[in-house]
Design a protein around this motif. Structure first.
Motif, short mmCIF file in Angstrom:
data_model
loop_
_atom_site.label_atom_id
_atom_site.label_comp_id
_atom_site.label_asym_id
_atom_site.label_seq_id
_atom_site.Cartn_x
_atom_site.Cartn_y
_atom_site.Cartn_z
N PRO A 118 0.83 -1.24 0.19
CA PRO A 118 -0.03 0.05 -0.03
C PRO A 118 0.99 1.18 -0.15
CG PRO A 118 0.11 -1.27 2.22
CD PRO A 118 0.77 -1.63 1.19
N PRO A 119 0.35 2.32 -0.21
CA PRO A 119 0.85 3.65 -0.31
C PRO A 119 1.73 3.68 1.05
CG PRO A 119 -0.73 4.03 -1.43
CD PRO A 119 -1.20 2.39 -0.75
N MET A 120 2.70 4.83 1.24
CA MET A 120 3.36 5.21 2.39
C MET A 120 2.37 5.74 3.38
SD MET A 120 6.93 6.52 1.44
CE MET A 120 8.30 5.70 0.63
N GLY A 121 2.34 5.29 4.45
CA GLY A 121 1.54 5.80 5.59
C GLY A 121 0.00 5.37 5.66
N GLU A 122 -0.23 4.43 4.51
CA GLU A 122 -1.82 4.12 4.54
C GLU A 122 -2.20 3.15 5.55
OE1 GLU A 122 -5.46 3.94 2.80
OE2 GLU A 122 -3.80 5.34 2.41
N GLN A 123 -1.17 1.96 5.91
CA GLN A 123 -1.79 1.04 6.75
C GLN A 123 -0.55 0.38 7.49
OE1 GLN A 123 -2.06 -3.48 5.40
NE2 GLN A 123 -4.01 -2.83 4.72
N ALA A 124 -1.26 -0.02 8.72
CA ALA A 124 -0.40 -0.81 9.64
C ALA A 124 -1.22 -1.99 10.21
CB ALA A 124 0.02 -0.06 11.03
N GLN A 125 -0.47 -3.02 10.43
CA GLN A 125 -1.12 -4.24 10.86
C GLN A 125 -0.63 -4.56 11.99
OE1 GLN A 125 -0.32 -7.48 8.10
NE2 GLN A 125 -1.23 -6.69 6.29
N VAL A 126 -1.74 -5.07 12.98
CA VAL A 126 -1.51 -5.31 14.42
C VAL A 126 -2.00 -6.90 14.79
CG1 VAL A 126 -2.10 -4.34 16.77
CG2 VAL A 126 -2.39 -3.04 14.73
N ASP A 127 -1.12 -7.29 15.81
CA ASP A 127 -1.18 -8.90 16.21
C ASP A 127 -0.79 -8.96 17.43
OD1 ASP A 127 -2.47 -11.39 16.30
OD2 ASP A 127 -1.40 -11.90 14.76
N PHE A 128 -1.25 -10.14 18.46
CA PHE A 128 -0.63 -10.50 19.67
C PHE A 128 0.06 -11.59 19.45
CE2 PHE A 128 -4.57 -7.79 20.32
CZ PHE A 128 -4.10 -7.12 21.42
N GLY A 129 1.02 -11.97 20.59
CA GLY A 129 1.81 -13.17 20.68
C GLY A 129 2.27 -13.53 22.01
N GLU A 130 2.58 -14.69 22.29
CA GLU A 130 3.22 -14.78 23.54
C GLU A 130 4.05 -16.03 23.45
OE1 GLU A 130 0.05 -18.30 25.00
OE2 GLU A 130 -0.84 -16.44 25.01
N THR A 131 5.08 -15.90 24.47
CA THR A 131 6.18 -16.85 24.69
C THR A 131 6.31 -17.40 25.96
OG1 THR A 131 7.91 -15.17 24.98
CG2 THR A 131 7.59 -15.63 22.55
N LYS A 132 7.15 -18.26 26.29
CA LYS A 132 7.73 -18.89 27.43
C LYS A 132 9.15 -18.63 27.37
CE LYS A 132 3.90 -22.26 28.43
NZ LYS A 132 3.53 -23.61 28.48
N GLN A 133 9.33 -18.17 28.70
CA GLN A 133 10.69 -17.88 28.89
C GLN A 133 11.36 -18.26 29.84
OE1 GLN A 133 10.72 -16.04 25.39
NE2 GLN A 133 12.55 -16.26 26.36
N LYS A 134 12.43 -18.46 30.32
CA LYS A 134 13.24 -18.86 31.45
C LYS A 134 13.73 -17.58 32.26
CE LYS A 134 14.88 -23.55 30.55
NZ LYS A 134 16.00 -24.59 30.74
N THR A 135 13.53 -17.61 33.53
CA THR A 135 14.11 -16.46 34.33
C THR A 135 15.44 -16.80 34.76
OG1 THR A 135 13.35 -17.40 36.16
CG2 THR A 135 11.49 -16.14 35.14
N SER A 136 16.16 -15.58 35.52
CA SER A 136 17.23 -15.71 36.04
C SER A 136 17.35 -16.78 37.33
CB SER A 136 18.15 -14.64 36.59
OG SER A 136 16.97 -13.80 37.30
N GLN A 137 16.18 -17.27 37.86
CA GLN A 137 16.20 -18.02 38.67
C GLN A 137 15.86 -19.39 38.48
OE1 GLN A 137 14.17 -15.30 38.90
NE2 GLN A 137 15.72 -14.08 40.28
N GLY A 138 15.79 -19.62 36.97
CA GLY A 138 15.38 -21.07 36.46
C GLY A 138 14.01 -21.41 36.14
N LYS A 139 13.15 -20.54 36.52
CA LYS A 139 11.81 -20.88 36.29
C LYS A 139 11.20 -20.36 35.01
CE LYS A 139 10.49 -19.70 41.28
NZ LYS A 139 9.82 -18.90 42.20
#
Length: 517
Positions: free
Chosen positions: A122-143
């Protein structure tokens, strides 16, 4: 496979690395390593001549596959169990057998394929797309914790923005993220493309989308133009789908989580360094360089919007068993909360507490510790009905309204014996009938029921109505007299006026004297 495993082992690879590299289980690697080349040769020869458990059903399965090439192994397994209830066979055995039959008879699995077409940017400035996501991460405490993010991408330049939370997003968080991305871009795109997320869309409504009240108010305030994708159609917003996968694989994978603020700072640095700094595979340009031109075409931000008054809300529908679903678990609400299509407001506090309200600003009706497991029922003790303790207390409460509490208690306990399954409904009806009249009537009705052996809430209600008709109150009589009206209007004072009367002897004397009156 045997030779590959042997070669990798001789090269110094560990069992886990070999299994991961070849796409097999560690048990398979151990099994092959334990055998010598001669044993492997004998074993392979035996597999070609042995009778397999599903061989008697080969022609039947072949017929199914020929007629329906898109059949899955799990469907075939179900059809076999339906026609042959005594057949016991594992899922993996069926999968392996179906795979071999497809190869043997050259029956590839066919699936309906969607035809895709390249769409110009699309032309410049015309459109932006939006979505959600999730991840599982290890903490510094090992959790291991779950993190959530919302991502934006300008469709022309592919310039990206990502914002993270260590709890699920609320509508207020989504609006706040929009304000942040508009500041990050220095302007507002003319169209925003979304998925049908429950934080934004209440109902698809045959195309006339119904947005959540908070997001609708924000949309009107910012004068945003929306495009909502249809359900189960991620391909219609492929640019943002690629961004979500890119964030997960390039930024989040194997990164150790310490604090959400540092995580967001690291992500912004990653965007500048890699997400927007590297050459894009499709456009062959750096998003940061193209964005310098596209920024000039964005709609300017004319005013700053305060969102402090916007309620932080996630809704859930109350189920028939007085529970709500959250993260694949059921959480209880007080008995009686359920109504058809009733929704409650949930909030995640302190990262591990689920707070439930009937209204966004109403009192808390339930507070649970969030479970990290799946498929669990988390039920508060006060939400469970203790029938053994509740009924005696209910009987005591109802009997308080009668003068003879002992007789009332005995009467209600007899009802409990006769209607154990409906005792709460019976007690509720007795209480309602007794509260509708004064104490004298309810006492007389109780005496009549005991005298005549009428131990039922409906019979007690009828007796109360009968006694009430036999003893109309003064107010009832006054009301009845006021309702009587004469056919022709006459002054009420005249109705009470009596004519003056005289003695009869006076009239006789007058007649004798011949005086005309």
């Amino acid at each position: 496979m045997y030779m590959k495993i042997k070669q990798l082992k001789e090269q110094g690879f560990k069992i886990r690395r070999i299994a991961r590299k070849l796409g097999v289980s560690r048990t398979t690697v151990y099994k092959y390593l334990e055998k010598s080349p001669e044993e492997i040769t004998e074993w392979m020869a035996s597999t070609k001549t042995r009778v397999r458990k599903l061989d008697p059903y080969e022609m039947l399965i072949h017929t199914w596959l020929s007629e329906h090439p898109d059949l899955s192994a799990s469907q075939i397994h179900d059809w076999l169990k339906e026609r042959f209830p005594k057949l016991v066979v594992g899922d993996s055995t069926v999968r392996s057998y179906v795979k071999d039959l497809r190869n043997k008879y050259d029956i590839p699995k066919t699936e309906p394929k969607r035809v895709y077409q390249a769409i110009p940017d699309p032309p410049m400035g015309e459109q932006a797309q939006v979505d959600f996501g999730e991840t599982k991460q290890k903490t510094s405490q090992g959790k291991v914790i779950k993190l959530y993010f919302i991502s934006f991408v300008l469709s022309h330049s592919r310039y990206k923005y990502v914002e993270w939370l260590d709890r699920p997003f609320t509508t207020k968080d989504v609006i706040q993220a929009h304000e942040h991305v508009f500041q990050y871009y220095g302007g507002i795109p003319y169209e925003l493309v979304y998925d049908q997320d429950s934080l934004l869309v209440v109902s698809e409504n045959a195309g006339d989308l119904i947005l959540t009240s908070e997001f609708q108010a924000y949309r009107d305030e910012r004068k945003l133009k929306f495009f909502i994708c249809r359900k189960a159609d991620p391909e219609s917003k492929g640019r943002i789908e690629n961004v979500v996968g890119f964030v997960k694989k390039n930024f989040a994978r194997n990164r150790v989580f310490q604090h959400i603020d540092k995580w967001n700072d690291d992500c912004l640095a990653w965007l500048e360094r890699t997400g927007n700094g590297n050459v894009h595979n499709t456009t062959k340009k750096r998003p940061a360089e193209v964005f310098k031109l596209e920024k000039q075409h964005l709609r300017p931000i004319t005013k700053k919007i305060s969102i402090t008054s916007i309620a932080s809300s996630i809704t859930r529908t109350v189920r028939k068993d007085n529970t709500i679903m959250y993260e694949s678990n059921r959480y209880s609400v007080p008995l009686g909360t359920y109504e058809i299509n009733k929704e409650v407001i949930i909030e995640v506090t302190d990262g591990n507490r689920l707070v439930i309200r009937e209204q966004s600003d109403g009192p808390i009706i339930a507070d649970h510790l969030i479970s990290t497991e799946k498929g669990k029922l988390i039920q508060a003790t006060q939400h469970m009905r203790d029938r053994s303790k509740g009924i005696p207390a209910y009987i005591a409460t109802v009997s308080e309204g009668f003068e003879d509490k002992e007789t009332a208690t005995a009467f209600l306990e007899e009802i409990q014996q006769r209607y154990p399954r409906y005792v709460r409904d019976q007690l509720k009806m007795v209480l309602k009938a007794s509260q509708s009249v004064d104490q004298a009537i309810r006492n007389e009705a109780l005496s009549e029921c005991v005298k005549r052996g009428l131990y039922s809430a409906t019979e007690f209600r009828d007796v109360v109505a009968f006694v009430q008709r036999q003893h109309p109150s003064d107010s009832d009589q006054t009301a009845a007299s006021e309702e009587i009206k004469t056919l022709h209007y006459v002054d009420p004072a005249l109705l009470n006026t009596k004519a003056e009367t005289r003695e009869l002897d006076r009239y006789l004397n007058v007649l004798k004297e011949g005086v005309t009156v």
